[in-house]
Design a protein around this motif. Structure first.
Motif, PDB file in Angstrom:
ATOM      1  N   LEU A  69      -8.267 -16.737  46.389  1.00  0.00           N
ATOM      2  CA  LEU A  69      -8.337 -17.280  47.749  1.00  0.00           C
ATOM      3  C   LEU A  69      -6.857 -16.765  48.309  1.00  0.00           C
ATOM      4  O   LEU A  69      -5.961 -16.305  47.710  1.00  0.00           O
ATOM      5  N   ASN A  70      -6.957 -16.774  49.671  1.00  0.00           N
ATOM      6  CA  ASN A  70      -5.935 -16.476  50.496  1.00  0.00           C
ATOM      7  C   ASN A  70      -4.901 -17.899  50.712  1.00  0.00           C
ATOM      8  O   ASN A  70      -5.658 -18.884  51.068  1.00  0.00           O
ATOM      9  N   LEU A  71      -3.881 -17.960  50.743  1.00  0.00           N
ATOM     10  CA  LEU A  71      -2.827 -18.893  51.289  1.00  0.00           C
ATOM     11  C   LEU A  71      -2.265 -18.864  52.412  1.00  0.00           C
ATOM     12  O   LEU A  71      -1.883 -17.691  53.059  1.00  0.00           O
ATOM     13  N   SER A  72      -2.115 -20.146  52.997  1.00  0.00           N
ATOM     14  CA  SER A  72      -1.206 -20.246  54.462  1.00  0.00           C
ATOM     15  C   SER A  72       0.079 -20.640  54.313  1.00  0.00           C
ATOM     16  O   SER A  72       0.774 -20.626  55.203  1.00  0.00           O
ATOM     17  N   GLY A  73       0.492 -21.222  53.202  1.00  0.00           N
ATOM     18  CA  GLY A  73       1.767 -21.980  52.967  1.00  0.00           C
ATOM     19  C   GLY A  73       1.895 -22.014  51.408  1.00  0.00           C
ATOM     20  O   GLY A  73       0.953 -22.287  50.700  1.00  0.00           O
ATOM     21  N   ILE A  74       3.069 -22.374  51.109  1.00  0.00           N
ATOM     22  CA  ILE A  74       3.667 -22.481  49.756  1.00  0.00           C
ATOM     23  C   ILE A  74       4.677 -23.370  49.709  1.00  0.00           C
ATOM     24  O   ILE A  74       5.533 -23.325  50.462  1.00  0.00           O
ATOM     25  N   LEU A  92       6.291 -14.887  45.104  1.00  0.00           N
ATOM     26  CA  LEU A  92       6.730 -15.234  46.538  1.00  0.00           C
ATOM     27  C   LEU A  92       7.106 -13.861  47.261  1.00  0.00           C
ATOM     28  O   LEU A  92       6.999 -13.919  48.285  1.00  0.00           O
ATOM     29  N   HIS A  93       7.284 -12.767  46.619  1.00  0.00           N
ATOM     30  CA  HIS A  93       7.989 -11.562  47.117  1.00  0.00           C
ATOM     31  C   HIS A  93       7.272 -11.121  48.268  1.00  0.00           C
ATOM     32  O   HIS A  93       7.915 -10.714  49.386  1.00  0.00           O
ATOM     33  N   ASP A  94       5.902 -10.754  48.231  1.00  0.00           N
ATOM     34  CA  ASP A  94       5.243 -10.484  49.263  1.00  0.00           C
ATOM     35  C   ASP A  94       4.246 -11.475  50.239  1.00  0.00           C
ATOM     36  O   ASP A  94       3.673 -10.985  51.133  1.00  0.00           O
ATOM     37  N   PHE A  95       4.665 -12.555  50.122  1.00  0.00           N
ATOM     38  CA  PHE A  95       3.998 -13.708  50.793  1.00  0.00           C
ATOM     39  C   PHE A  95       4.748 -13.700  52.213  1.00  0.00           C
ATOM     40  O   PHE A  95       5.710 -13.820  52.554  1.00  0.00           O
ATOM     41  N   LYS A  96       3.591 -13.664  53.250  1.00  0.00           N
ATOM     42  CA  LYS A  96       4.231 -13.832  54.575  1.00  0.00           C
ATOM     43  C   LYS A  96       4.169 -15.156  55.263  1.00  0.00           C
ATOM     44  O   LYS A  96       4.707 -15.449  56.449  1.00  0.00           O
ATOM     45  N   GLY A  97       3.585 -16.307  54.693  1.00  0.00           N
ATOM     46  CA  GLY A  97       3.605 -17.383  55.394  1.00  0.00           C
ATOM     47  C   GLY A  97       4.524 -18.287  55.043  1.00  0.00           C
ATOM     48  O   GLY A  97       5.591 -17.812  54.475  1.00  0.00           O
ATOM     49  N   PRO A  98       4.722 -19.562  55.652  1.00  0.00           N
ATOM     50  CA  PRO A  98       5.748 -20.476  55.453  1.00  0.00           C
ATOM     51  C   PRO A  98       6.070 -20.851  54.025  1.00  0.00           C
ATOM     52  O   PRO A  98       5.151 -21.062  53.117  1.00  0.00           O
ATOM     53  N   ILE A  99       7.232 -20.962  53.547  1.00  0.00           N
ATOM     54  CA  ILE A  99       7.585 -21.237  52.004  1.00  0.00           C
ATOM     55  C   ILE A  99       8.641 -22.302  52.210  1.00  0.00           C
ATOM     56  O   ILE A  99       9.774 -22.286  52.977  1.00  0.00           O
ATOM     57  N   VAL A 100       8.212 -23.683  51.716  1.00  0.00           N
ATOM     58  CA  VAL A 100       9.451 -24.521  51.643  1.00  0.00           C
ATOM     59  C   VAL A 100       9.776 -24.942  50.289  1.00  0.00           C
ATOM     60  O   VAL A 100       9.088 -25.144  49.457  1.00  0.00           O
ATOM     61  N   LEU A 101      11.333 -24.579  50.242  1.00  0.00           N
ATOM     62  CA  LEU A 101      11.903 -24.916  48.787  1.00  0.00           C
ATOM     63  C   LEU A 101      12.491 -26.331  48.506  1.00  0.00           C
ATOM     64  O   LEU A 101      13.522 -26.337  49.418  1.00  0.00           O
ATOM     65  N   ILE A 123      19.132 -19.832  43.844  1.00  0.00           N
ATOM     66  CA  ILE A 123      19.731 -19.447  44.920  1.00  0.00           C
ATOM     67  C   ILE A 123      19.104 -18.068  45.226  1.00  0.00           C
ATOM     68  O   ILE A 123      19.262 -17.614  46.385  1.00  0.00           O
ATOM     69  N   GLU A 124      18.530 -17.429  44.137  1.00  0.00           N
ATOM     70  CA  GLU A 124      17.803 -16.163  44.413  1.00  0.00           C
ATOM     71  C   GLU A 124      16.389 -16.415  45.344  1.00  0.00           C
ATOM     72  O   GLU A 124      16.045 -15.273  45.844  1.00  0.00           O
ATOM     73  N   LEU A 125      15.992 -17.602  45.377  1.00  0.00           N
ATOM     74  CA  LEU A 125      14.714 -18.174  46.182  1.00  0.00           C
ATOM     75  C   LEU A 125      15.174 -18.211  47.415  1.00  0.00           C
ATOM     76  O   LEU A 125      14.194 -18.147  48.413  1.00  0.00           O
ATOM     77  N   PHE A 126      16.324 -18.586  47.869  1.00  0.00           N
ATOM     78  CA  PHE A 126      16.912 -19.010  48.959  1.00  0.00           C
ATOM     79  C   PHE A 126      16.248 -17.846  50.096  1.00  0.00           C
ATOM     80  O   PHE A 126      15.741 -18.476  51.408  1.00  0.00           O
ATOM     81  N   PRO A 127      16.366 -16.644  50.172  1.00  0.00           N
ATOM     82  CA  PRO A 127      15.937 -15.718  51.031  1.00  0.00           C
ATOM     83  C   PRO A 127      14.491 -15.479  51.310  1.00  0.00           C
ATOM     84  O   PRO A 127      14.103 -15.094  52.256  1.00  0.00           O
ATOM     85  N   LEU A 128      13.726 -16.139  50.430  1.00  0.00           N
ATOM     86  CA  LEU A 128      12.324 -15.962  50.605  1.00  0.00           C
ATOM     87  C   LEU A 128      11.778 -17.288  51.279  1.00  0.00           C
ATOM     88  O   LEU A 128      10.677 -17.104  51.741  1.00  0.00           O
ATOM     89  N   ALA A 129      12.603 -18.360  51.386  1.00  0.00           N
ATOM     90  CA  ALA A 129      12.049 -19.483  52.127  1.00  0.00           C
ATOM     91  C   ALA A 129      12.329 -19.520  53.396  1.00  0.00           C
ATOM     92  O   ALA A 129      13.301 -19.191  54.005  1.00  0.00           O
TER      93      ALA A 129
END
Length: 265
Positions: A69-74, A92-101, A123-129
């Protein structure tokens, strides 16, 4: 149409925090929650113990979800295993919705080598969130400085922005002096403080997880970032007030009474 939200997190067997808290929160916001389990937490011989799932199993879970399925947020919670961080990053790399870390750093402070490797991976995840939500201890570990007052919170927030975060909210909780539980929001431009009176209650297990998953839900439902943070702080406040006590005197947040609150809002 119901939106789908994923939590990548650990399982809290007592269900106060972890993926159980995330799923309850998503349900309160009328979202369909999915899980990719990273680890399972239990209490063994009165000690908190975290058991990691094999990274390959995490990868299989994420692949299953991606195909279904498609996701709206992570929402990201306790990942715990260093190898799992790169799997999550790739997902996470190509995900376009909101990401909360929620950068949960649950390991013994004596494990310095492990903690530094894990810190680097987080820290490597920071720019994706979209936003990161550390508590004071996590903010100290990530910024590598002491935090005992508001000025130091601001310094730590700036350091996390410098490390690549888009926005950060540091949860002050009970540790800061005074009668208010204050959180500091910063997006690289504006500082904002959100405060509520401290609650003298033991039912705080899962408050951090709930806060991050509520922010995720509010963002998925279209709220602006600061508005989502404010609404989520209110949600957590109610969850603490209506929490469930455990036999050992500690307690879990509980979201049951918040359904009615959200429907009346």
């Amino acid at each position: 149409m119901t939106k789908n939200v994923l939590t990548i997190a650990g399982s809290d067997t007592l269900a106060g925090g972890g993926l159980q808290s995330d799923l309850k929160t998503f349900e309160n916001y009328h979202l369909f929650g999915l899980t990719a389990i990273t680890c399972i937490a239990v209490v063994k011989n009165k000690q908190f113990e975290i058991n990691d799932l094999p990274p390959a199993l995490l990868q299989d879970q994420l692949a299953t979800i991606k195909q279904a399925l498609n996701l709206s947020g992570i929402k990201l919670g306790l990942i715990h295993d260093v190898a799992a961080l790169s799997i999550v990053k790739e997902f996470l790399h190509d995900f376009k919705g909101p990401i909360v870390l929620d950068p949960v750093m649950a390991f013994k402070e004596t494990d310095q080598v492990y903690s530094q490797a894990y810190r680097s991976g987080l820290i490597e995840l920071f720019p994706l969130a979209t936003i990161i939500t550390p508590n004071l201890k996590e903010a100290e570990l990530l910024s590598q400085q002491e935090i005992t007052n508001l000025d130091q919170m601001k310094q730590a927030a700036q350091k996390m922005i410098d490390l690549g975060a888009m926005a950060v909210v540091i949860k002050g909780g009970e540790r800061l002096a005074g009668d208010s539980a204050s959180d500091l929001f910063y997006d690289g431009k504006t500082y904002r403080i959100f405060s509520k009176p401290k609650l003298n209650k033991a039912t705080i297990n899962g408050a951090g997880c709930t806060f991050a998953s509520a922010i995720t839900a509010n963002l998925v439902l279209g709220k602006e970032l600061q508005t989502a943070v404010i609404a989520s702080k209110d949600f957590v406040y109610q969850s603490i007030q209506n929490g469930i006590l455990l036999n050992n005197g500690e307690g879990n947040v509980w979201h049951g009474e918040c359904v009615e609150m959200e429907e009346k809002a």
